[in-house]
Motif scaffolding. Sequence first.
Motif, short mmCIF file in Angstrom:
data_model
loop_
_atom_site.label_atom_id
_atom_site.label_comp_id
_atom_site.label_asym_id
_atom_site.label_seq_id
_atom_site.Cartn_x
_atom_site.Cartn_y
_atom_site.Cartn_z
N VAL A 320 0.85 -1.21 0.00
CA VAL A 320 0.00 0.00 0.00
C VAL A 320 0.88 1.26 0.00
CG1 VAL A 320 -1.69 1.31 1.37
CG2 VAL A 320 -1.97 -1.16 1.07
N GLY A 321 1.94 1.25 0.83
CA GLY A 321 2.83 2.40 0.89
C GLY A 321 3.58 2.59 -0.41
N ARG A 322 4.06 1.49 -0.99
CA ARG A 322 4.83 1.62 -2.24
C ARG A 322 4.00 2.13 -3.39
NH1 ARG A 322 9.00 -3.05 -3.83
NH2 ARG A 322 9.34 -3.85 -1.75
N VAL A 323 2.77 1.60 -3.52
CA VAL A 323 1.91 2.09 -4.61
C VAL A 323 1.49 3.52 -4.33
CG1 VAL A 323 -0.31 1.77 -5.81
CG2 VAL A 323 1.07 -0.23 -5.24
N GLY A 324 1.26 3.82 -3.04
CA GLY A 324 0.80 5.17 -2.69
C GLY A 324 -0.59 5.42 -3.23
N PHE A 325 -1.53 4.54 -2.88
CA PHE A 325 -2.90 4.70 -3.38
C PHE A 325 -3.46 6.05 -2.95
CE2 PHE A 325 -2.57 0.04 -3.08
CZ PHE A 325 -2.95 -0.29 -4.37
N ASP A 326 -4.35 6.59 -3.79
CA ASP A 326 -5.03 7.83 -3.41
C ASP A 326 -6.18 7.54 -2.45
OD1 ASP A 326 -3.72 9.90 -5.33
OD2 ASP A 326 -4.07 8.09 -6.50
N VAL A 364 -3.88 4.36 5.25
CA VAL A 364 -4.74 4.78 4.13
C VAL A 364 -5.16 6.23 4.30
CG1 VAL A 364 -7.05 4.43 3.12
CG2 VAL A 364 -5.58 2.46 3.58
N ARG A 365 -5.49 6.61 5.54
CA ARG A 365 -5.90 7.99 5.80
C ARG A 365 -4.74 8.94 5.49
NH1 ARG A 365 -5.66 11.87 9.63
NH2 ARG A 365 -7.56 13.00 10.16
N ASP A 366 -3.53 8.58 5.92
CA ASP A 366 -2.37 9.45 5.67
C ASP A 366 -2.12 9.59 4.17
OD1 ASP A 366 -2.12 9.66 8.36
OD2 ASP A 366 -0.36 8.36 8.54
N LEU A 367 -2.23 8.47 3.45
CA LEU A 367 -1.99 8.52 2.00
C LEU A 367 -3.04 9.38 1.31
CD1 LEU A 367 -1.04 4.81 1.19
CD2 LEU A 367 0.46 6.79 1.03
N SER A 368 -4.28 9.21 1.74
CA SER A 368 -5.36 9.97 1.13
C SER A 368 -5.16 11.47 1.38
CB SER A 368 -6.69 9.47 1.70
OG SER A 368 -7.71 10.34 1.37
N PHE A 369 -4.77 11.79 2.61
CA PHE A 369 -4.53 13.19 2.97
C PHE A 369 -3.38 13.77 2.13
CE2 PHE A 369 -3.98 16.24 6.86
CZ PHE A 369 -4.53 17.26 6.10
N SER A 370 -2.26 13.01 2.01
CA SER A 370 -1.13 13.53 1.21
C SER A 370 -1.55 13.71 -0.24
CB SER A 370 0.07 12.58 1.19
OG SER A 370 0.29 12.03 2.41
N SER A 371 -2.33 12.74 -0.75
CA SER A 371 -2.78 12.84 -2.14
C SER A 371 -3.62 14.11 -2.30
CB SER A 371 -3.59 11.58 -2.49
OG SER A 371 -4.41 11.81 -3.58
N ASN A 372 -4.48 14.39 -1.32
CA ASN A 372 -5.31 15.60 -1.40
C ASN A 372 -4.46 16.87 -1.27
OD1 ASN A 372 -7.56 14.12 -1.84
ND2 ASN A 372 -8.40 14.33 0.22
N ASP A 424 -14.41 24.77 -14.12
CA ASP A 424 -13.04 24.76 -13.59
C ASP A 424 -13.06 25.26 -12.15
OD1 ASP A 424 -11.92 23.76 -15.83
OD2 ASP A 424 -11.28 25.69 -16.65
N VAL A 425 -12.42 24.48 -11.27
CA VAL A 425 -12.43 24.81 -9.85
C VAL A 425 -10.99 24.84 -9.35
CG1 VAL A 425 -13.08 23.92 -7.56
CG2 VAL A 425 -14.72 23.79 -9.45
N ARG A 426 -10.67 25.92 -8.59
CA ARG A 426 -9.33 25.98 -7.98
C ARG A 426 -9.40 25.32 -6.61
NH1 ARG A 426 -8.35 30.63 -8.92
NH2 ARG A 426 -6.88 30.30 -10.60
N ILE A 427 -8.48 24.40 -6.34
CA ILE A 427 -8.47 23.70 -5.06
C ILE A 427 -7.74 24.58 -4.05
CG2 ILE A 427 -7.83 21.57 -3.86
CD1 ILE A 427 -9.84 21.26 -6.28
N ILE A 428 -8.42 24.87 -2.93
CA ILE A 428 -7.80 25.80 -1.97
C ILE A 428 -7.40 25.12 -0.65
CG2 ILE A 428 -8.72 27.95 -2.90
CD1 ILE A 428 -11.00 27.83 -0.94
N ALA A 429 -7.98 23.97 -0.34
CA ALA A 429 -7.57 23.30 0.92
C ALA A 429 -7.81 21.81 0.82
CB ALA A 429 -8.34 23.89 2.10
N ALA A 430 -6.98 21.06 1.58
CA ALA A 430 -7.11 19.60 1.58
C ALA A 430 -7.56 19.12 2.96
CB ALA A 430 -5.75 18.98 1.24
N HIS A 431 -8.38 18.09 2.97
CA HIS A 431 -8.81 17.40 4.19
C HIS A 431 -8.58 15.92 3.91
CE1 HIS A 431 -10.87 21.22 5.06
NE2 HIS A 431 -11.14 21.20 3.77
N PRO A 432 -8.63 15.06 4.94
CA PRO A 432 -8.32 13.65 4.66
C PRO A 432 -9.20 13.03 3.59
CG PRO A 432 -8.30 14.06 7.02
CD PRO A 432 -8.78 15.33 6.38
#
Length: 444
Positions: A320-326, A364-372, A424-432
């Motif tokens: 899971v870590g190596r693939v880095g799933f979203d 999974v939560r950490d990966l999803s947060f980093s992806s966001n 078109d939407v500009r992304i301004i903040a990430a959450h998990p």
Amino acid sequence: MKSYFVRTFGCQMNKHDSERIAGLLEQRGLVVADSPETADVIVFNTCCVRETADDRLYGQVSSLKALKTGGRPDVIIAVGGCVGQRDGADVLKHAPHVDVVFGTHNIHELPALLDAAESGRPAISVLDGGDRFASDLPSARDSAWHAWVSITVGCDNHCAYCIVPTVRGPERSRALEDVVDEIAALVADGVVEVTLLGQNVNSFGRDRYGEPRFAELLRAVAATGVRRIRFATSHPKDLSDDTILAMAEVPAIMPYLHLPVQHGSNRILAAMNRRYTREQYFARIEALRTAIPGITLSTDIIVGFPGETEDDFADTLDLVGRVGFDHAFTFIYSPREGTPAAVLPEMVTREVAQERFDRLATLVRDLSFSSNEREVGAVRSCLIEGASRRDTAILAARTSHNKLVHLPVPYGMRADEMAGTVHDVRIIAAHPWFLTGEFARGQR
Ligand code: SAM
Ligand code: SF4
């Protein structure tokens, strides 16, 4: 006028079947009710993939007994879908107040079964197989802009833990022309996004010798002019280079793939009968990322399969870590009677499985947060889905990479009016689990 309420458990396939159940009922003049308590006909469209879904169903069906004994004896309760298919008449042993039982192969019989049940005797019909696709039945679609379209039913894979082949039968593909005709009609009706459905969409056409396969189907669907194409589910062993090429070349195919890996250990993958190794899985991911840079990936993972050791589980965390799933959907193994894994010794205890599950969920939560977080600052093309679940002043939108974005409803507009439009939407903040955004300059 009589009314109906359909409660759906489980996967997208069941949601699609429920739209067809609703379509059949509306064709007979029933109108949708706000809740089961006020409906004349209550249909449970069920799932038995894991024990929890099973338990919830019987819990909810039992709680409706009070409705019948408390002054509404004429209410009809129907149980269909995977539990209906598996349990047949035994549904009545758990819930004697049920009036109709039907299976996964005979949704079309529901109106006749309801008529029969009006005589006061339970009406039960469960077929072993059938050649009707839910998509061929009338539909009351949940959404004006999105549609589920089934392309295969059943499954030939027999993963050791899985009840689906038992309750859905062998795999059968729909004719390509039928799929394309349905989608062309949906586009004419205002649909902008379709999700092609099958337990293993990648094997589309395998049972129709000499006919087009999945990659060709994707290109033919794109030729209808539909704006966005998604599909689920893909099996890693059948994800062909042709399909990856079609994903790379056809702009309407969204740059997102759900590719269930189930486990990270080769020993467990073999015991699960998945028929690929972790190395082969990595190779598919590399091919996808080379052909479609920036593609987002999600997966399904099972924790606590019989015989899973701490080393096996470490392989899952490593993969899971190596693939880095979203994103990943994670499940604790649930033994299902009649599947090959149900008789395996060496059950992992509930406590151990839960502890491993919690560790995986954190990753999974950490990966999803980093992806966001990587999305912040980007401008993404987003399809507005409607109001967010919690607040009608907030829009829920989906990027082409399948990320959920929340953004304020513009002044003077209503969320439901905007559903199905692309901006078109500009992304301004990430959450998990989601992003927040704003309309990009020049947009609304
Ligand atoms: N056909 C799809 C596939 O191959 O991935 C999905 C089928 S299943 C409805 C959805 C997910 O449920 C599977 O990918 C698997 O992770 C999970 N699942 C299936 N059987 C299970 C079981 N007995 N215990 C726990 N999870 C299970
Ligand atoms: Fe179940 Fe495996 Fe078929 Fe998916 S591919 S439905 S997990 S048997």
